[in-house]
Design a protein around this motif. Structure first.
Motif, PDB file in Angstrom:
ATOM      1  N   LEU A   1       0.832  -1.211   0.000  1.00 29.76           N
ATOM      2  CA  LEU A   1       0.000   0.000   0.000  1.00 29.76           C
ATOM      3  C   LEU A   1       0.865   1.259   0.000  1.00 29.76           C
ATOM      4  O   LEU A   1       0.521   2.263  -0.641  1.00 29.76           O
ATOM      5  N   GLN A   2       1.982   1.197   0.716  1.00 31.05           N
ATOM      6  CA  GLN A   2       2.889   2.351   0.735  1.00 31.05           C
ATOM      7  C   GLN A   2       3.483   2.601  -0.645  1.00 31.05           C
ATOM      8  O   GLN A   2       3.599   3.748  -1.099  1.00 31.05           O
ATOM      9  N   THR A   3       3.867   1.522  -1.324  1.00 33.59           N
ATOM     10  CA  THR A   3       4.467   1.645  -2.657  1.00 33.59           C
ATOM     11  C   THR A   3       3.528   2.359  -3.625  1.00 33.59           C
ATOM     12  O   THR A   3       3.962   3.142  -4.485  1.00 33.59           O
ATOM     13  N   HIS A   4       2.242   2.098  -3.486  1.00 32.03           N
ATOM     14  CA  HIS A   4       1.262   2.705  -4.404  1.00 32.03           C
ATOM     15  C   HIS A   4       0.797   4.084  -3.927  1.00 32.03           C
ATOM     16  O   HIS A   4      -0.027   4.717  -4.600  1.00 32.03           O
ATOM     17  N   GLY A   5       1.285   4.525  -2.764  1.00 38.80           N
ATOM     18  CA  GLY A   5       1.009   5.890  -2.323  1.00 38.80           C
ATOM     19  C   GLY A   5      -0.329   6.097  -1.644  1.00 38.80           C
ATOM     20  O   GLY A   5      -0.860   7.220  -1.674  1.00 38.80           O
ATOM     21  N   LEU A   6      -0.877   5.059  -1.027  1.00 37.90           N
ATOM     22  CA  LEU A   6      -2.162   5.249  -0.333  1.00 37.90           C
ATOM     23  C   LEU A   6      -1.963   6.088   0.923  1.00 37.90           C
ATOM     24  O   LEU A   6      -2.876   6.817   1.341  1.00 37.90           O
ATOM     25  N   ASN A   7      -0.786   5.957   1.550  1.00 39.21           N
ATOM     26  CA  ASN A   7      -0.374   6.836   2.662  1.00 39.21           C
ATOM     27  C   ASN A   7      -1.394   6.897   3.805  1.00 39.21           C
ATOM     28  O   ASN A   7      -1.727   7.976   4.314  1.00 39.21           O
ATOM     29  N   GLY A   8      -1.914   5.762   4.190  1.00 32.06           N
ATOM     30  CA  GLY A   8      -2.779   5.693   5.362  1.00 32.06           C
ATOM     31  C   GLY A   8      -4.233   6.065   5.134  1.00 32.06           C
ATOM     32  O   GLY A   8      -5.043   6.024   6.062  1.00 32.06           O
ATOM     33  N   ARG A   9      -4.608   6.447   3.925  1.00 28.77           N
ATOM     34  CA  ARG A   9      -6.014   6.781   3.656  1.00 28.77           C
ATOM     35  C   ARG A   9      -6.868   5.516   3.768  1.00 28.77           C
ATOM     36  O   ARG A   9      -6.448   4.438   3.357  1.00 28.77           O
ATOM     37  N   THR A  10      -8.072   5.661   4.263  1.00 30.92           N
ATOM     38  CA  THR A  10      -8.960   4.503   4.445  1.00 30.92           C
ATOM     39  C   THR A  10     -10.324   4.684   3.788  1.00 30.92           C
ATOM     40  O   THR A  10     -11.182   3.814   3.902  1.00 30.92           O
ATOM     41  N   ASP A  11     -10.533   5.822   3.106  1.00 31.35           N
ATOM     42  CA  ASP A  11     -11.835   6.061   2.482  1.00 31.35           C
ATOM     43  C   ASP A  11     -11.917   5.394   1.115  1.00 31.35           C
ATOM     44  O   ASP A  11     -10.900   5.179   0.441  1.00 31.35           O
ATOM     45  N   ARG A  12     -13.112   5.082   0.698  1.00 34.35           N
ATOM     46  CA  ARG A  12     -13.347   4.383  -0.570  1.00 34.35           C
ATOM     47  C   ARG A  12     -12.839   5.165  -1.776  1.00 34.35           C
ATOM     48  O   ARG A  12     -12.235   4.595  -2.684  1.00 34.35           O
ATOM     49  N   GLU A  13     -13.106   6.463  -1.784  1.00 33.04           N
ATOM     50  CA  GLU A  13     -12.759   7.271  -2.956  1.00 33.04           C
ATOM     51  C   GLU A  13     -11.247   7.258  -3.201  1.00 33.04           C
ATOM     52  O   GLU A  13     -10.788   7.056  -4.331  1.00 33.04           O
ATOM     53  N   SER A  14     -10.463   7.460  -2.155  1.00 39.82           N
ATOM     54  CA  SER A  14      -9.004   7.448  -2.302  1.00 39.82           C
ATOM     55  C   SER A  14      -8.525   6.070  -2.732  1.00 39.82           C
ATOM     56  O   SER A  14      -7.660   5.936  -3.612  1.00 39.82           O
ATOM     57  N   PHE A  15      -9.091   5.054  -2.107  1.00 39.96           N
ATOM     58  CA  PHE A  15      -8.714   3.676  -2.426  1.00 39.96           C
ATOM     59  C   PHE A  15      -8.934   3.385  -3.908  1.00 39.96           C
ATOM     60  O   PHE A  15      -8.055   2.850  -4.598  1.00 39.96           O
ATOM     61  N   LYS A  16     -10.083   3.779  -4.418  1.00 36.67           N
ATOM     62  CA  LYS A  16     -10.414   3.491  -5.817  1.00 36.67           C
ATOM     63  C   LYS A  16      -9.576   4.331  -6.782  1.00 36.67           C
ATOM     64  O   LYS A  16      -9.226   3.880  -7.876  1.00 36.67           O
ATOM     65  N   ASN A  17      -9.239   5.549  -6.384  1.00 36.67           N
ATOM     66  CA  ASN A  17      -8.463   6.426  -7.261  1.00 36.67           C
ATOM     67  C   ASN A  17      -6.986   6.045  -7.307  1.00 36.67           C
ATOM     68  O   ASN A  17      -6.325   6.235  -8.334  1.00 36.67           O
ATOM     69  N   ILE A  18      -6.471   5.520  -6.213  1.00 39.42           N
ATOM     70  CA  ILE A  18      -5.027   5.297  -6.094  1.00 39.42           C
ATOM     71  C   ILE A  18      -4.626   3.853  -6.377  1.00 39.42           C
ATOM     72  O   ILE A  18      -3.627   3.616  -7.081  1.00 39.42           O
ATOM     73  N   MET A  19      -5.378   2.896  -5.854  1.00 38.38           N
ATOM     74  CA  MET A  19      -4.954   1.501  -5.946  1.00 38.38           C
ATOM     75  C   MET A  19      -5.383   0.877  -7.275  1.00 38.38           C
ATOM     76  O   MET A  19      -6.554   0.988  -7.668  1.00 38.38           O
ATOM     77  N   PRO A  20      -4.469   0.187  -7.967  1.00 37.98           N
ATOM     78  CA  PRO A  20      -4.812  -0.432  -9.252  1.00 37.98           C
ATOM     79  C   PRO A  20      -5.608  -1.721  -9.076  1.00 37.98           C
ATOM     80  O   PRO A  20      -5.519  -2.390  -8.045  1.00 37.98           O
ATOM     81  N   VAL A  21      -6.380  -2.047 -10.097  1.00 38.53           N
ATOM     82  CA  VAL A  21      -7.037  -3.353 -10.170  1.00 38.53           C
ATOM     83  C   VAL A  21      -6.002  -4.340 -10.731  1.00 38.53           C
ATOM     84  O   VAL A  21      -5.375  -4.054 -11.756  1.00 38.53           O
ATOM     85  N   ILE A  22      -5.822  -5.471 -10.058  1.00 38.88           N
ATOM     86  CA  ILE A  22      -4.670  -6.324 -10.376  1.00 38.88           C
ATOM     87  C   ILE A  22      -5.068  -7.772 -10.657  1.00 38.88           C
ATOM     88  O   ILE A  22      -6.172  -8.217 -10.338  1.00 38.88           O
ATOM     89  N   THR A  23      -4.106  -8.485 -11.252  1.00 45.68           N
ATOM     90  CA  THR A  23      -4.192  -9.942 -11.398  1.00 45.68           C
ATOM     91  C   THR A  23      -3.065 -10.562 -10.586  1.00 45.68           C
ATOM     92  O   THR A  23      -2.227  -9.854 -10.007  1.00 45.68           O
ATOM     93  N   TYR A  24      -3.016 -11.866 -10.561  1.00 44.53           N
ATOM     94  CA  TYR A  24      -2.009 -12.564  -9.756  1.00 44.53           C
ATOM     95  C   TYR A  24      -0.593 -12.178 -10.170  1.00 44.53           C
ATOM     96  O   TYR A  24       0.294 -12.019  -9.326  1.00 44.53           O
ATOM     97  N   GLU A  25      -0.378 -12.024 -11.461  1.00 43.69           N
ATOM     98  CA  GLU A  25       0.971 -11.712 -11.938  1.00 43.69           C
ATOM     99  C   GLU A  25       1.493 -10.392 -11.357  1.00 43.69           C
ATOM    100  O   GLU A  25       2.698 -10.218 -11.186  1.00 43.69           O
ATOM    101  N   ASP A  26       0.589  -9.461 -11.026  1.00 42.60           N
ATOM    102  CA  ASP A  26       1.002  -8.175 -10.453  1.00 42.60           C
ATOM    103  C   ASP A  26       1.551  -8.327  -9.028  1.00 42.60           C
ATOM    104  O   ASP A  26       2.443  -7.575  -8.623  1.00 42.60           O
TER     105      ASP A  26
END
Length: 612
Positions: free
Chosen positions: A55-80
């Motif tokens: 989570l730190q690598t992707h820059g979420l930086n402690g945010r816990t709200d849905r909007e930040s999560f959806k904007n920052i974190m990528p949708v991934i597959t196993y290979e990621d």
């Protein structure tokens, strides 16, 4: 998929009616507050894992709200996430994916690079799985009363496990559960009164486990009110086992002794607590099993059976006619929906038709999102799901309560044990709603073309395996003009069939041994789950190649066009299921060849050391 068969003493204050009432009220409450619960689940996952590396690598930086999560974190597959998983498997103990220690890896039936995917899990997940199991029978009791008055005959098995280089166990999710205290030391519950003892289930030898579980089930045949296994294929395999071994089982029941092939001492002792000499029962079983027809054998041997509890959705639906034959049309019940990544939901209408099964996702299990999928308008009407998502597609994911009736979606999960916006690969269709919680039909596994048991072979993997095999034809100046495949479940166990049309340029006839080598090469090229099914579990039969007449695939195209396919869009299907097409192919077969032996297989990934 049943709960633990551990029987302990009934507490003096035990009240089944009150327990069921509370469970059903829990279902009402959690489906009525689905969105609030989902928001809380995501917040809890993100707050407790705020400082993990991923989570730190992707820059979420402690945010816990849905909007930040959806904007920052990528949708991934196993290979990621595979590099992160491999570091944990190799012994890194820093919080890479999850703040809590990874207790083990759950090996998925899906594969990456031919090896089982490794799903990280934490100790507390066993509690969530137990919670989901605890919902099943209170729901079922609304439709079939009195199930607490008898026993369930379930054929449950553990599978091979391995250790990662870092010392963590890697094993299937059910093996993990059956070996846990949640299963073995479960408190009293009349719904967990099973014919199979823990020892017979936990026996690592599949033959001894099956034999002893069947023996226990026959000895207690009048007490059995429900029968089942995890998958339909597994239950049919149990009936075929009985068909092959009933004479030995009858002898054991007649004499009150156990066959000498059962060498596991703990199994022998557990069975001897149940087995008593019963010549009358042995005669009854012998009389039924000796009859020409085995139609209705389940209701003949276990006459009080109310239903068959097995998964018959997805590729398992191919076994429905066989189950109907053996059970005299008893209800086929699918109780729950789960995977190695996460346990998802329950069927709140368990006596519905198999084609109408829908699962209500339990909003406390994980955080769920849904990626809309489309159907291609070609001849195959295939599911279209992009391998990687662009920014626009990432924004199209919707939350649990926002899905639309009739729309198909790919399931995306965020779990307590370190998966974030992970694409499970299951395609679901919204069938309805229970209060605010949607109910989903399971449509298919994305990209899977062949499946017999827990194996999943996709088109790319099949193409690679065929490419390896056709090298055997080169010395004979022969090439593969066209091919397709078929999962044949008319045999038990089922097996893969490949239809090959050849271009023969040389005059030298191709010996049968060459085609047998082709069969084996294909099997050696398929993933570890397939090979385990062939070698260890015996749940898949030898692969078969059927050579068809020249021009067969032209006939196949003509047939598809006659049904309305566009000649411009037509491409040869790499897997066929439609009965008239299978009949067309079979009518033009000139020779058949089977794999001469099992492919190589061992537990764990290639570079690992097996556990003792």
């Amino acid at each position: 998929m049943p709960e633990a068969p551990k029987i302990t003493k009934k507490p003096a204050d035990y009240n089944l009616e009150l327990k069921n009432k509370r469970t059903l009220q829990f279902i009402e409450d959690m489906t009525s507050n689905a969105d609030e619960l989902q928001k809380n689940v995501l917040g809890e996952i993100l707050s407790r894992n705020a400082h993990v590396e991923y989570l730190q690598t992707h820059g979420l930086n402690g945010r816990t709200d849905r909007e930040s999560f959806k904007n920052i974190m990528p949708v991934i597959t196993y290979e990621d996430i595979q590099p992160y998983v491999e570091r944990i498997a190799n012994g890194h103990t820093s919080p890479i994916l999850c703040s809590k220690p990874i207790s083990e890896f759950l090996t998925s039936s899906g594969t990456s690079g031919g090896e089982r995917k490794l799903m990280p899990t934490i100790e507390e997940e066993l509690g969530r799985r137990s919670l989901l199991y605890s919902l099943l029978m209170p729901v079922m009791s609304q439709f079939v009363p009195g199930l607490d008055k008898g026993k369930g005959m379930y054929f449950l098995f553990i599978k091979s496990e391995a250790k990662t280089p870092g010392g963590l166990v890697a094993r299937p999710v059910l093996t993990s559960y059956y070996k846990s205290r949640h299963f073995k030391d479960r408190p009293y519950d009349p719904y967990t009164n099973y014919t199979s003892t823990n020892e017979t289930i936990l026996c690592p030898d599949s033959y001894q486990s099956m034999y002893s579980q069947m023996l226990c089930g026959l000895c207690q045949h009048k007490e059995v009110l429900r029968v089942g296994a995890v998958f339909a294929s597994g239950f049919i395999r149990a009936i075929k086992f009985l068909e092959k071994h009933w004479r030995f089982l009858c002898e054991d029941i007649r004499t009150g002794t156990i066959d000498s092939q059962i060498t596991d001492q703990s199994v022998r002792e557990a069975v001897m607590n149940i087995l008593k000499p019963d010549p009358k029962l042995a005669d009854f079983i012998e009389a039924e099993c000796s009859k020409d027809s085995w139609q209705g054998i389940i209701t003949r041997l276990w006459p009080n059976t109310k239903y068959v509890d097995v998964i018959v959705t997805g590729t398992m639906s191919q076994y429905i006619p066989t189950l109907d034959y053996y059970s005299n049309g008893l209800p086929l019940v699918c109780t729950m929906y789960a995977s190695s990544e996460c346990y998802f939901g329950v069927n709140l209408n368990p006596l519905c038709k198999p084609s109408e099964v829908s699962y209500t996702l339990v909003p406390t299990m994980a955080y769920f999102e849904f990626l809309p999928v489309q159907r291609n308008n070609g001849v195959s009407n295939s599911i279209s799901v992009p391998k990687t998502l662009n920014e626009k597609e990432q924004q199209e994911l919707v939350d649990l309560v926002d899905v639309k009736l009739g729309q198909e979606y790919e399931l995306v999960v965020t779990t307590y044990s370190g998966l974030y916006r992970y694409r499970v690969g299951d395609v679901l269709r919204v069938a309805g709603f229970k209060n605010k919680a949607p109910q989903f039909n399971f449509i298919c596994r994305k990209n899977v073309v062949l499946s017999i048991d827990s194996d999943k072979t996709d088109e790319v993997e099949l193409q690679h395996a065929v490419k390896n095999a056709v090298n055997h034809l080169l010395p004979f100046d022969a090439t593969l003009a066209e091919y397709t495949s078929f999962a044949d479940t008319t045999t038990i166990p089922g097996h893969y069939v490949l239809y090959w049309e050849l271009s023969l340029n040389g005059n030298t006839p191709i010996p049968p041994s060459v085609f047998e080598d082709c069969c084996l090469t294909i099997e050696e090229s398929l993933n570890t789950v397939y090979r385990q099914g062939r070698v260890c579990d015996k749940s898949i039969g030898p692969l078969e190649i059927k050579i068809v007449e020249s021009g067969t695939f032209d006939k196949l195209m003509d047939y598809a066009i006659s049904l309305g396919a566009s000649i411009n869009q037509y491409k040869t299907p790499r897997c066929v299921k439609f009965a008239p097409i299978v009949e067309l192919l079979n009518s033009r077969v000139v020779s058949c060849y089977f794999s001469p032996k099992c492919p190589k297989w061992f537990p764990g990934h290639k570079q690992w050391i097996n556990t003792d």
